[in-house]
Design an enzyme around this catalytic site. Sequence first.
Site, PDB file in Angstrom:
ATOM      1  N   HIS A   9      -2.866   6.889   3.633  1.00 36.48           N
ATOM      2  CA  HIS A   9      -3.404   5.686   2.993  1.00 36.48           C
ATOM      3  C   HIS A   9      -4.695   5.299   3.717  1.00 36.48           C
ATOM      4  O   HIS A   9      -4.762   5.311   4.943  1.00 36.48           O
ATOM      5  CB  HIS A   9      -2.376   4.561   3.080  1.00 36.48           C
ATOM      6  CG  HIS A   9      -2.943   3.222   2.766  1.00 36.48           C
ATOM      7  ND1 HIS A   9      -3.721   2.999   1.654  1.00 36.48           N
ATOM      8  CD2 HIS A   9      -2.877   2.029   3.430  1.00 36.48           C
ATOM      9  CE1 HIS A   9      -4.099   1.730   1.642  1.00 36.48           C
ATOM     10  NE2 HIS A   9      -3.600   1.121   2.705  1.00 36.48           N
ATOM     11  N   CYS A  60       0.819  -1.225   0.000  1.00 39.06           N
ATOM     12  CA  CYS A  60       0.000   0.000   0.000  1.00 39.06           C
ATOM     13  C   CYS A  60       0.843   1.260   0.000  1.00 39.06           C
ATOM     14  O   CYS A  60       0.311   2.353  -0.183  1.00 39.06           O
ATOM     15  CB  CYS A  60      -0.921   0.003   1.211  1.00 39.06           C
ATOM     16  SG  CYS A  60      -1.945  -1.453   1.273  1.00 39.06           S
ATOM     17  N   ASN A  87     -10.322  -0.076   1.342  1.00 40.20           N
ATOM     18  CA  ASN A  87      -8.871   0.017   1.168  1.00 40.20           C
ATOM     19  C   ASN A  87      -8.512  -0.402  -0.260  1.00 40.20           C
ATOM     20  O   ASN A  87      -8.652  -1.574  -0.618  1.00 40.20           O
ATOM     21  CB  ASN A  87      -8.207  -0.912   2.196  1.00 40.20           C
ATOM     22  CG  ASN A  87      -6.692  -0.928   2.096  1.00 40.20           C
ATOM     23  OD1 ASN A  87      -6.117  -0.420   1.145  1.00 40.20           O
ATOM     24  ND2 ASN A  87      -6.053  -1.544   3.080  1.00 40.20           N
TER      25      ASN A  87
HETATM   26  N1  ACO Z   1     -17.492  -8.983  10.875  1.00 39.12           N
HETATM   27  C1  ACO Z   1     -17.823  -9.394  12.125  1.00 39.12           C
HETATM   28  N2  ACO Z   1     -16.901  -9.807  13.005  1.00 39.12           N
HETATM   29  C2  ACO Z   1     -15.616  -9.843  12.617  1.00 39.12           C
HETATM   30  C3  ACO Z   1     -15.215  -9.451  11.325  1.00 39.12           C
HETATM   31  C4  ACO Z   1     -16.216  -9.006  10.440  1.00 39.12           C
HETATM   32  N3  ACO Z   1     -15.950  -8.619   9.203  1.00 39.12           N
HETATM   33  N4  ACO Z   1     -13.881  -9.569  11.234  1.00 39.12           N
HETATM   34  C5  ACO Z   1     -13.442 -10.014  12.413  1.00 39.12           C
HETATM   35  N5  ACO Z   1     -14.491 -10.188  13.259  1.00 39.12           N
HETATM   36  C6  ACO Z   1     -14.492 -10.654  14.622  1.00 39.12           C
HETATM   37  C7  ACO Z   1     -13.334 -11.569  14.932  1.00 39.12           C
HETATM   38  O1  ACO Z   1     -13.678 -12.892  14.545  1.00 39.12           O
HETATM   39  C8  ACO Z   1     -13.207 -11.409  16.431  1.00 39.12           C
HETATM   40  O2  ACO Z   1     -14.149 -12.226  17.038  1.00 39.12           O
HETATM   41  P1  ACO Z   1     -13.780 -13.052  18.370  1.00 39.12           P
HETATM   42  O3  ACO Z   1     -13.428 -11.991  19.381  1.00 39.12           O
HETATM   43  O4  ACO Z   1     -15.048 -13.787  18.661  1.00 39.12           O
HETATM   44  O5  ACO Z   1     -12.627 -13.907  17.982  1.00 39.12           O
HETATM   45  C9  ACO Z   1     -13.641  -9.970  16.678  1.00 39.12           C
HETATM   46  O6  ACO Z   1     -14.319  -9.551  15.493  1.00 39.12           O
HETATM   47  C10 ACO Z   1     -12.506  -9.003  16.966  1.00 39.12           C
HETATM   48  O7  ACO Z   1     -11.444  -9.237  16.084  1.00 39.12           O
HETATM   49  P2  ACO Z   1     -10.115  -8.384  16.148  1.00 39.12           P
HETATM   50  O8  ACO Z   1      -9.145  -8.953  15.177  1.00 39.12           O
HETATM   51  O9  ACO Z   1      -9.688  -8.238  17.558  1.00 39.12           O
HETATM   52  O10 ACO Z   1     -10.681  -6.969  15.667  1.00 39.12           O
HETATM   53  P3  ACO Z   1      -9.903  -5.627  15.648  1.00 39.12           P
HETATM   54  O11 ACO Z   1     -10.622  -4.698  16.519  1.00 39.12           O
HETATM   55  O12 ACO Z   1      -8.442  -5.814  15.844  1.00 39.12           O
HETATM   56  O13 ACO Z   1     -10.100  -5.175  14.136  1.00 39.12           O
HETATM   57  C11 ACO Z   1      -9.042  -5.131  12.001  1.00 39.12           C
HETATM   58  C12 ACO Z   1      -9.670  -6.002  13.069  1.00 39.12           C
HETATM   59  C13 ACO Z   1     -10.072  -4.141  11.496  1.00 39.12           C
HETATM   60  C14 ACO Z   1      -8.618  -6.038  10.837  1.00 39.12           C
HETATM   61  C15 ACO Z   1      -7.826  -4.410  12.609  1.00 39.12           C
HETATM   62  O14 ACO Z   1      -6.977  -5.313  13.226  1.00 39.12           O
HETATM   63  C16 ACO Z   1      -7.087  -3.616  11.578  1.00 39.12           C
HETATM   64  O15 ACO Z   1      -7.547  -2.613  11.102  1.00 39.12           O
HETATM   65  N6  ACO Z   1      -5.857  -4.049  11.218  1.00 39.12           N
HETATM   66  C17 ACO Z   1      -5.105  -3.423  10.181  1.00 39.12           C
HETATM   67  C18 ACO Z   1      -5.655  -3.988   8.909  1.00 39.12           C
HETATM   68  C19 ACO Z   1      -5.218  -3.194   7.741  1.00 39.12           C
HETATM   69  O16 ACO Z   1      -5.360  -2.017   7.707  1.00 39.12           O
HETATM   70  N7  ACO Z   1      -4.705  -3.929   6.763  1.00 39.12           N
HETATM   71  C20 ACO Z   1      -4.303  -3.399   5.586  1.00 39.12           C
HETATM   72  C21 ACO Z   1      -3.168  -2.412   5.781  1.00 39.12           C
HETATM   73  S1  ACO Z   1      -1.956  -2.580   4.681  1.00 39.12           S
HETATM   74  C22 ACO Z   1      -2.708  -2.512   3.302  1.00 39.12           C
HETATM   75  O17 ACO Z   1      -3.406  -1.552   3.103  1.00 39.12           O
HETATM   76  C23 ACO Z   1      -2.623  -3.696   2.365  1.00 39.12           C
END
Ligand code: ACO
Length: 333
Positions: free
Chosen positions: A260, A117, A290
């Site tokens: 980004h 990204c 994204n």
């Molecule tokens: N819908 C419903 N529930 C979900 C979903 C969804 N789409 N996705 C995950 N969950 C659930 C998980 O299963 C988990 O459930 P559990 O507690 O029963 O196990 C719960 O939600 C919490 O999951 P976490 O991983 O703790 O959620 P978090 O608050 O960390 O958010 C996220 C996850 C949004 C992916 C976050 O970690 C994030 O933003 N990370 C960076 C991701 C990113 O930006 N990637 C790309 C950057 S680089 C590029 O651009 C290629």
Amino acid sequence: MKHATAVTIESIGSFVPQRRVTNDQLAEFVDTSDQWIRSHTGIGARHLAEDTTATSDLAVQAALDAIERSDLTKEDIDGIIVATATPDYVGFPSTACIIQDKLGLNGIAALDVVAGCTGFIYGLEVARGMILGGTMHHVLVIGAEKLSSIVNWKDRNTCVLFGDGAGCAILSASGSADERRGIKQTILYADGSGADCLIVPRGGSKAPLQGVTVAAEDVTIAMEGRKVYNFAVAKLAETIRTLMEDNDLTIDDVDRIIPHQANSRIIQAAANRLKIPMEKFFVNIEDYANTSAASIPIALKNLEDQKGLKKGDRIIIVGFGAGLTSGGSLLVW
Ligand code: ACO
């Protein structure tokens, strides 16, 4: 032509596919909800390309838009740099060569840059170096992605995050009159020890597809969300702070920050860390999700369309992503 002493962004263009898929529509086939996606990411919808559309098709439309919005003609362009994580083909030919042919610009230099990204920022810097070195004068720097082609639509942890689209900046050599404008400073960073955090596990030379039966998760995005999140917040804050410090700027001297667009919570966390009001940041993730290397140029174009960019404005663009990589530039528009 006289040797360039500065490099300016001549124009900016973008393109997103027409098909818009809302969170509610996604929730019809993935176990998720509009409420979860919005509260955890700020995303409301994404644009997805048709199966028959390739990344190069999106890129060509963005390039034509940028050319139309400039004072240049197609024939003035003498280089194409494409940042993408979703090339038309694995390895070769480069997507830049395909785009060059589709634009009818055969003969000019064309290459791809792979930096996740952060690819658009890396691409700008490669182009700036080539322009200052005298190799090129007007370069298309394109960020283009068809991320829907590498998303596992059964994995709710990742599939809700991504969209398709393309953006293009035309970088031009300029002489002394324009020296106050242009790209002032760029910071680039990479930490390959984080390579596994955001990866498409198979399909390259380490794990070829030939002769094996692959599962969807082998050829789609695998992500350690928490690690990527922590890296992103830290690097977003650090890059912005360094660009301001190196140029003796306070936040009042900066007109807009364009990060980004990966997750609005990442942007909010970095803003809190820097004690910068959220209003300084341009955020359009709600409409596009994204789009990886395309997100910054798409955001720049959106901002320009909203009359949010004036000549002389100081803009910081900043990215982070797979690699792990990060980077940012200070621009005077
Ligand atoms: N819908 C419903 N529930 C979900 C979903 C969804 N789409 N996705 C995950 N969950 C659930 C998980 O299963 C988990 O459930 P559990 O507690 O029963 O196990 C719960 O939600 C919490 O999951 P976490 O991983 O703790 O959620 P978090 O608050 O960390 O958010 C996220 C996850 C949004 C992916 C976050 O970690 C994030 O933003 N990370 C960076 C991701 C990113 O930006 N990637 C790309 C950057 S680089 C590029 O651009 C290629």
